[in-house]
Design a protein around this motif. Structure first.
Motif, PDB file in Angstrom:
ATOM      1  N   ARG A 127      45.261  45.019  51.211  1.00 38.50           N
ATOM      2  CA  ARG A 127      46.253  45.884  51.871  1.00 38.50           C
ATOM      3  C   ARG A 127      45.582  47.146  52.411  1.00 38.50           C
ATOM      4  O   ARG A 127      45.815  47.552  53.557  1.00 38.50           O
ATOM      5  N   ASP A 128      44.732  47.766  51.593  1.00 39.05           N
ATOM      6  CA  ASP A 128      44.050  48.985  52.022  1.00 39.05           C
ATOM      7  C   ASP A 128      43.128  48.715  53.212  1.00 39.05           C
ATOM      8  O   ASP A 128      43.004  49.551  54.117  1.00 39.05           O
ATOM      9  N   ALA A 129      42.483  47.551  53.220  1.00 37.24           N
ATOM     10  CA  ALA A 129      41.600  47.203  54.341  1.00 37.24           C
ATOM     11  C   ALA A 129      42.397  47.106  55.636  1.00 37.24           C
ATOM     12  O   ALA A 129      41.945  47.563  56.701  1.00 37.24           O
ATOM     13  N   LEU A 130      43.588  46.526  55.585  1.00 32.96           N
ATOM     14  CA  LEU A 130      44.431  46.431  56.775  1.00 32.96           C
ATOM     15  C   LEU A 130      44.902  47.806  57.246  1.00 32.96           C
ATOM     16  O   LEU A 130      45.188  48.005  58.428  1.00 32.96           O
ATOM     17  N   LEU A 131      44.983  48.745  56.297  1.00 32.99           N
ATOM     18  CA  LEU A 131      45.400  50.115  56.628  1.00 32.99           C
ATOM     19  C   LEU A 131      44.201  51.022  56.898  1.00 32.99           C
ATOM     20  O   LEU A 131      44.361  52.229  57.059  1.00 32.99           O
ATOM     21  N   TYR A 132      43.003  50.423  56.915  1.00 35.07           N
ATOM     22  CA  TYR A 132      41.754  51.163  57.151  1.00 35.07           C
ATOM     23  C   TYR A 132      41.526  52.256  56.105  1.00 35.07           C
ATOM     24  O   TYR A 132      41.093  53.358  56.411  1.00 35.07           O
ATOM     25  N   LYS A 133      41.839  51.902  54.866  1.00 39.43           N
ATOM     26  CA  LYS A 133      41.624  52.825  53.752  1.00 39.43           C
ATOM     27  C   LYS A 133      40.569  52.253  52.808  1.00 39.43           C
ATOM     28  O   LYS A 133      40.488  51.032  52.619  1.00 39.43           O
ATOM     29  N   ALA A 134      39.792  53.145  52.209  1.00 40.34           N
ATOM     30  CA  ALA A 134      38.823  52.717  51.203  1.00 40.34           C
ATOM     31  C   ALA A 134      39.563  52.398  49.913  1.00 40.34           C
ATOM     32  O   ALA A 134      40.577  53.024  49.594  1.00 40.34           O
ATOM     33  N   SER A 135      39.072  51.431  49.168  1.00 40.00           N
ATOM     34  CA  SER A 135      39.697  51.057  47.899  1.00 40.00           C
ATOM     35  C   SER A 135      38.668  51.132  46.784  1.00 40.00           C
ATOM     36  O   SER A 135      37.504  50.770  46.969  1.00 40.00           O
ATOM     37  N   HIS A 136      39.127  51.595  45.637  1.00 44.05           N
ATOM     38  CA  HIS A 136      38.259  51.655  44.458  1.00 44.05           C
ATOM     39  C   HIS A 136      38.725  50.695  43.370  1.00 44.05           C
ATOM     40  O   HIS A 136      38.143  50.648  42.295  1.00 44.05           O
ATOM     41  N   ASP A 137      39.812  49.973  43.651  1.00 44.72           N
ATOM     42  CA  ASP A 137      40.348  48.973  42.721  1.00 44.72           C
ATOM     43  C   ASP A 137      40.278  47.596  43.388  1.00 44.72           C
ATOM     44  O   ASP A 137      40.770  47.427  44.505  1.00 44.72           O
ATOM     45  N   PHE A 138      39.694  46.645  42.676  1.00 42.74           N
ATOM     46  CA  PHE A 138      39.580  45.290  43.216  1.00 42.74           C
ATOM     47  C   PHE A 138      40.127  44.301  42.192  1.00 42.74           C
ATOM     48  O   PHE A 138      39.719  44.314  41.028  1.00 42.74           O
ATOM     49  N   ASP A 139      41.080  43.483  42.640  1.00 38.00           N
ATOM     50  CA  ASP A 139      41.682  42.465  41.781  1.00 38.00           C
ATOM     51  C   ASP A 139      41.175  41.087  42.211  1.00 38.00           C
ATOM     52  O   ASP A 139      41.239  40.741  43.398  1.00 38.00           O
ATOM     53  N   PHE A 140      40.719  40.313  41.226  1.00 37.49           N
ATOM     54  CA  PHE A 140      40.189  38.982  41.512  1.00 37.49           C
ATOM     55  C   PHE A 140      40.961  37.925  40.727  1.00 37.49           C
ATOM     56  O   PHE A 140      41.281  38.130  39.550  1.00 37.49           O
ATOM     57  N   ILE A 141      41.275  36.819  41.379  1.00 31.15           N
ATOM     58  CA  ILE A 141      41.831  35.648  40.707  1.00 31.15           C
ATOM     59  C   ILE A 141      40.729  34.599  40.648  1.00 31.15           C
ATOM     60  O   ILE A 141      40.098  34.285  41.670  1.00 31.15           O
ATOM     61  N   VAL A 142      40.511  34.067  39.461  1.00 28.95           N
ATOM     62  CA  VAL A 142      39.360  33.192  39.217  1.00 28.95           C
ATOM     63  C   VAL A 142      39.828  31.813  38.760  1.00 28.95           C
ATOM     64  O   VAL A 142      40.681  31.701  37.873  1.00 28.95           O
ATOM     65  N   LYS A 143      39.276  30.789  39.368  1.00 30.47           N
ATOM     66  CA  LYS A 143      39.456  29.417  38.867  1.00 30.47           C
ATOM     67  C   LYS A 143      38.192  29.072  38.102  1.00 30.47           C
ATOM     68  O   LYS A 143      37.171  28.727  38.689  1.00 30.47           O
ATOM     69  N   GLY A 144      38.272  29.220  36.786  1.00 25.51           N
ATOM     70  CA  GLY A 144      37.102  29.052  35.941  1.00 25.51           C
ATOM     71  C   GLY A 144      37.229  29.942  34.721  1.00 25.51           C
ATOM     72  O   GLY A 144      38.330  30.388  34.370  1.00 25.51           O
TER      73      GLY A 144
END
Length: 497
Positions: A33-50
Motif C-alpha cells: 500500500r505504501d509503495a502505491l502511495l510512494y511512501k517508504a515503509s519500515h514494516d514488512f509482512d510476509f506470508i510463507v508457504k513452508g
C-alpha cells in the motif's frame, strides 16, 4: 499491474538467501500500500508457504537482528533489525493458512491491505479486491462484511487508516463498524494499546479522537474522557471539559509539529505562533527529546498526546464548592494523573512510561505558580522545586501548560497573561537547558558520608532532609561555599534537636 517495492539492501540479501528454503513467500499488506502511495515503509509482512518460524529465525540470524515468536500455536514470527543508517525495521512472518494466497488476502481487514507480491515475481501486483482503485478513489472498505466481527481491533484501524491516509469510510463499512464497537473490550490490552498509540503517533490525532467519539468508541477505549462531555467549567474557562480537552490536544499537536519537525501550521492560533518565536532558541534541544522514548515501539510524542487527553479527567472528582460560592477543582492534577496511570496499566504500558505520564499530568498546574516578579532567590527556589517535582518531564509539563492556558482563556486571553505564561516557560526551559548545574542539580559541597563523618549525623530521615536543604540552598544561591554550607547544616541540626 506492475509495482516496485523498496527493500533495504540488507533485507534484499537476506530474502535472496532464504527464499529457496520455502515453497512460496509473499509480501503482503501495508508495504505494498505504501509503495502505491510512494511512501517508504519500515514494516514488512510476509506470508510463507513452508516453515515460517524457521524462516523468520534464519532471517534474523542473517540480519543480526532480534527474533520473537509472536504466536507459537499459529507459528507467527517477528524480526527486528536496524540497518546501517540506524533505521529500525519490523518484519512479520505468518504461514499461508487457507491453502492459497487469494483466500488469505480475503481474510485481511481492508481492501487496501489485501494485496500481495510473490517474491518469485517481484514486479507483479496481486490485487483481487480492487485495492489500487480504492486508494486512488480515497475509499476505505473491508474485504468482507464480517471483518470487524472476526477481529474488533479493526474498528480502531479503520479510524487510523481513514485519518492518516485521507480515506472516506464506505457507508457499509461504517454500519459494520458501529455494530461492532461494543466488542472492543474483547480485544487484548496489548493490541488495543498498539492501535491507540499508532493513532496518537499519526496525523490529526484531534480528528481521530473526534471520529472515535462520533462512532461511540470512547466508552470502550478511553472511558474517562466520556465524563468530560458537557462537563461545565466556571470562568475563566470558556469551554466545557470535552471542548477544552480537544483544544488542548490540538494545540499540543501543533507544538509537536514545531518542536519535533520545525514546522509551523499557519492555521494554528496567532498566540501559538508567537510562542514558537519566543521559544525558538530551544527548538533543536526539544527536538532531540522527541527522539527519545522508553520502549522502541512507542514514541514520546504519543505519550505526550495521551497526557494532553488525560490532563483534566479528574476534574469531575475534584470539584468543590467553596464558601464564596465558586467552584474549585482541588488537586485535580493528582487525581487526573492517577486515572491516567490506571488506564496506562490497563493498556500494559511500561513502568517508565507510567511514571512519566503521572509526572506530566500530575504537575501540569505547577508552571502557573512560578513567580516572575519576586526576588531572584525566590524565583530560583520555585524553579528548583518545580524540577524536583517534575524532573526531566518538566519540559513536557511546560508545553502542556501553554496549551492548557490557551484553551482555558480562548479569545479572552490577554497579551499580558499570555506573555507571562511564555516568560515562565522561557525561564524554566532556560534553567533546564542552560543552567542545570547551577539552578537544578548543583554539585553538593557535602555528600551523605561527609555529613556523617564531619557532623556526626546518622543515616536516616534527618540526614536526607539536611542534604535536600543544602541542595536547595546551593541551587538558589544562598550557599556558595563551604563556610556557608557549614552554617546552614549546623543551623538545621540545632533546629532538629
Amino acid at each position: 499491474m506492475q509495482i516496485s517495492v523498496y527493500f533495504p539492501h540488507e533485507l534484499q540479501r537476506a530474502l535472496k538467501n532464504i527464499s529457496p528454503l520455502v515453497e512460496k513467500i509473499y509480501l503482503v499488506g501495508g508495504a505494498i500500500r505504501d509503495a502505491l502511495l510512494y511512501k517508504a515503509s519500515h514494516d514488512f509482512d510476509f506470508i510463507v508457504k513452508g516453515d515460517t518460524i524457521k524462516m523468520a529465525r534464519n532471517t534474523a540470524n542473517i540480519l543480526k537482528g532480534a527474533f520473537f515468536v509472536l504466536d507459537d500455536e499459529r507459528e507467527y514470527g517477528r524480526v527486528l533489525f536496524t540497518n546501517e543508517e540506524g533505521v529500525l525495521y519490523i518484519l512479520d512472518f505468518t504461514p499461508l493458512s487457507r491453502g492459497n494466497i487469494l483466500d488469505d488476502l480475503q481474510a485481511r481487514d481492508f481492501t487496501i491491505n489485501a494485496m500481495a507480491v510473490d517474491l518469485a515475481k517481484p514486479g507483479e501486483l496481486i490485487d483481487p479486491f480492487g485495492a489500487e482503485k480504492d486508494l486512488r478513489e480515497k475509499n476505505l472498505q473491508t474485504c468482507t462484511a464480517e471483518s470487524f466481527a472476526v477481529d474488533p481491533v479493526r474498528v480502531l484501524r479503520a479510524i487510523r487508516f481513514s485519518i492518516n491516509l485521507g480515506l472516506e469510510i464506505h457507508k457499509d463499512t461504517q454500519k459494520a463498524l458501529a455494530k461492532n464497537v461494543a466488542s472492543l473490550p474483547d480485544v487484548s490490552s496489548e493490541r488495543k494499546r498498539d492501535e491507540i498509540f499508532r493513532i496518537l503517533e499519526g496525523n490529526s490525532v484531534t480528528g481521530a479522537v473526534q471520529m472515535m467519539d462520533a462512532f461511540g468508541m470512547l466508552p470502550f477505549i478511553i472511558p474517562e474522557l466520556v465524563e468530560l462531555v458537557n462537563f461545565h467549567q466556571p470562568p475563566p474557562h470558556v469551554m466545557n471539559g470535552w471542548e477544552h480537552t480537544i483544544k488542548v490536544l490540538e494545540y499540543c499537536e501543533d507544538m509537536c509539529s514545531y518542536f519535533e519537525k520545525g514546522a509551523v501550521d499557519l492555521n494554528c492560533p496567532p498566540a501559538l505562533q508567537t510562542a514558537f518565536k519566543c521559544l525558538k532558541t530551544f527548538q533543536l534541544q526539544i527536538q532531540e527529546l522527541f527522539k527519545q522514548g522508553f520502549v522502541s515501539q512507542r514514541s514520546i510524542r504519543g505519550l505526550f498526546l495521551m497526557a494532553a487527553l488525560y490532563h483534566d479527567v479528574g476534574k469531575l472528582h475534584a470539584q468543590k464548592k467553596m464558601i464564596d460560592g465558586r467552584i474549585y477543582f482541588v488537586d485535580h492534577g493528582r487525581i487526573s494523573a492517577d486515572l491516567a496511570v490506571k488506564r496506562g496499566q490497563e493498556l500494559a504500558l511500561a513502568n517508565k512510561e507510567l511514571r512519566w505520564l503521572k509526572s506530566v499530568v500530575g504537575n501540569h498546574m505547577l508552571v502557573r505558580s512560578i513567580p516572575l516578579e519576586s526576588e531572584k532567590v525566590e524565583t530560583r527556589k520555585a524553579v528548583f522545586r518545580f524540577y524536583r517535582a517534575a524532573g526531566a518531564s518538566g519540559i513536557w509539563v511546560c508545553l502542556l501548560s501553554l496549551a492548557d492556558v490557551l484553551a482555558t482563556y480562548g479569545e479572552t486571553l490577554t497579551q499580558e497573561r499570555w506573555g507571562k505564561a511564555l516568560d515562565r516557560c522561557d525561564l524554566l526551559l532556560d534553567a533546564w537547558f542552560n543552567k542545570q548545574r547551577e539552578w537544578i542539580s548543583p554539585d553538593l559541597i557535602y555528600n551523605g558520608n561527609d555529613l556523617q563523618s564531619k557532623f556526626g549525623l546518622l543515616p536516616g530521615a534527618t540526614l536526607g532532609a539536611i542534604l535536600e536543604k543544602l541542595r536547595e540552598a546551593q541551587a538558589t544561591g544562598i550557599v556558595g561555599n563551604q563556610k556557608e554550607a557549614d552554617r546552614l547544616i549546623m543551623s538545621a541540626i540545632k533546629a532538629d534537636q
